[in-house]
Design an enzyme around this catalytic site. Structure first.
Site, short mmCIF file in Angstrom:
data_model
loop_
_atom_site.label_atom_id
_atom_site.label_comp_id
_atom_site.label_asym_id
_atom_site.label_seq_id
_atom_site.Cartn_x
_atom_site.Cartn_y
_atom_site.Cartn_z
N GLU A 1 6.27 -7.74 16.21
CA GLU A 1 5.67 -8.24 17.44
C GLU A 1 5.16 -9.67 17.29
O GLU A 1 4.99 -10.39 18.25
CB GLU A 1 4.54 -7.32 17.93
CG GLU A 1 3.42 -7.09 16.96
CD GLU A 1 3.67 -5.99 15.93
OE1 GLU A 1 2.75 -5.74 15.14
OE2 GLU A 1 4.77 -5.42 15.88
N ARG B 1 0.81 -1.22 0.00
CA ARG B 1 0.00 0.00 0.00
C ARG B 1 0.84 1.27 0.00
O ARG B 1 0.37 2.33 -0.39
CB ARG B 1 -1.01 -0.03 1.15
CG ARG B 1 -2.12 -1.06 0.90
CD ARG B 1 -3.16 -1.07 2.00
NE ARG B 1 -2.64 -1.48 3.28
CZ ARG B 1 -2.66 -2.72 3.74
NH1 ARG B 1 -3.18 -3.69 3.04
NH2 ARG B 1 -2.16 -3.00 4.93
#
Length: 179
Positions: free
Chosen positions: A103, A66
């Site tokens: 993460e 994107r």
């Protein structure tokens, strides 16, 4: 750059919020609803171009995928070049790569070895700044390729996640969400 915004437009009205995507507990901010509005997309890219133009970049770098959507039209508006930061196996020719932790695991970005002329002023773009891991890795990869990274720009920033704290370059965002 001759874009003139006729009246202030609230771009948040063009961002669709999709709960539990891509997994439960995540609220996804979908920019496809912004991009498909000609007026909102012109306003968004015009605003970003004005902000980014102050850094006087030679080249814009978009993060897969994107980030390509924002970087390419803004590069055209500013008269700069454009390059892509991609996942492994997506770029032809010799590449420079960087593995980085997220993460939820590890990821990797590549840039073509000849994409940057050493010392070029580069701004990196993506659609969203959340925890900052991918954007920080992009800055590191661009420097590894010889760039002088002068800024980072995003359409949306999730400020509560403090992603900009991981960056050592100026950051601008058009739309902020605090929760």
């Amino acid at each position: 750059m001759s874009f003139q915004e006729p009246a202030p437009l609230d771009l948040k009205k063009y961002i669709r919020e999709i709960p539990d995507f891509p997994k439960p507990g995540i609220l996804f901010y979908d920019i496809s609803t912004l991009i498909r509005s000609a007026e909102a997309w012109q306003v968004a890219t015009g605003r970003l171009a004005r902000l980014i133009g102050t850094w006087k970049p030679d080249l814009l770098a978009g993060i897969e995928s994107r980030g390509f959507l924002t970087a390419a039209p803004i590069a055209q508006r500013l008269g700069t070049g454009f390059t892509m930061l991609r996942k492994p196996g997506k770029l032809p020719g010799e590449t420079i790569s960087l593995k980085y932790g997220l993460e939820y695991g590890e990821d990797e970005l590549h840039i073509q070895k000849d994409a940057i002329i050493p010392g070029q002023r580069v701004v990196v773009l993506d659609d969203l700044l959340a925890t900052g891991g991918t954007l920080a890795a992009s800055v590191e990869l661009l420097r590894k390729a010889g760039a002088e990274v002068v800024g980072a720009s995003v359409l949306i920033e999730l400020t509560a996640l403090k992603g900009r704290d991981k960056l050592d370059v100026p950051v601008n965002s058009l739309i902020s969400y605090d929760d």
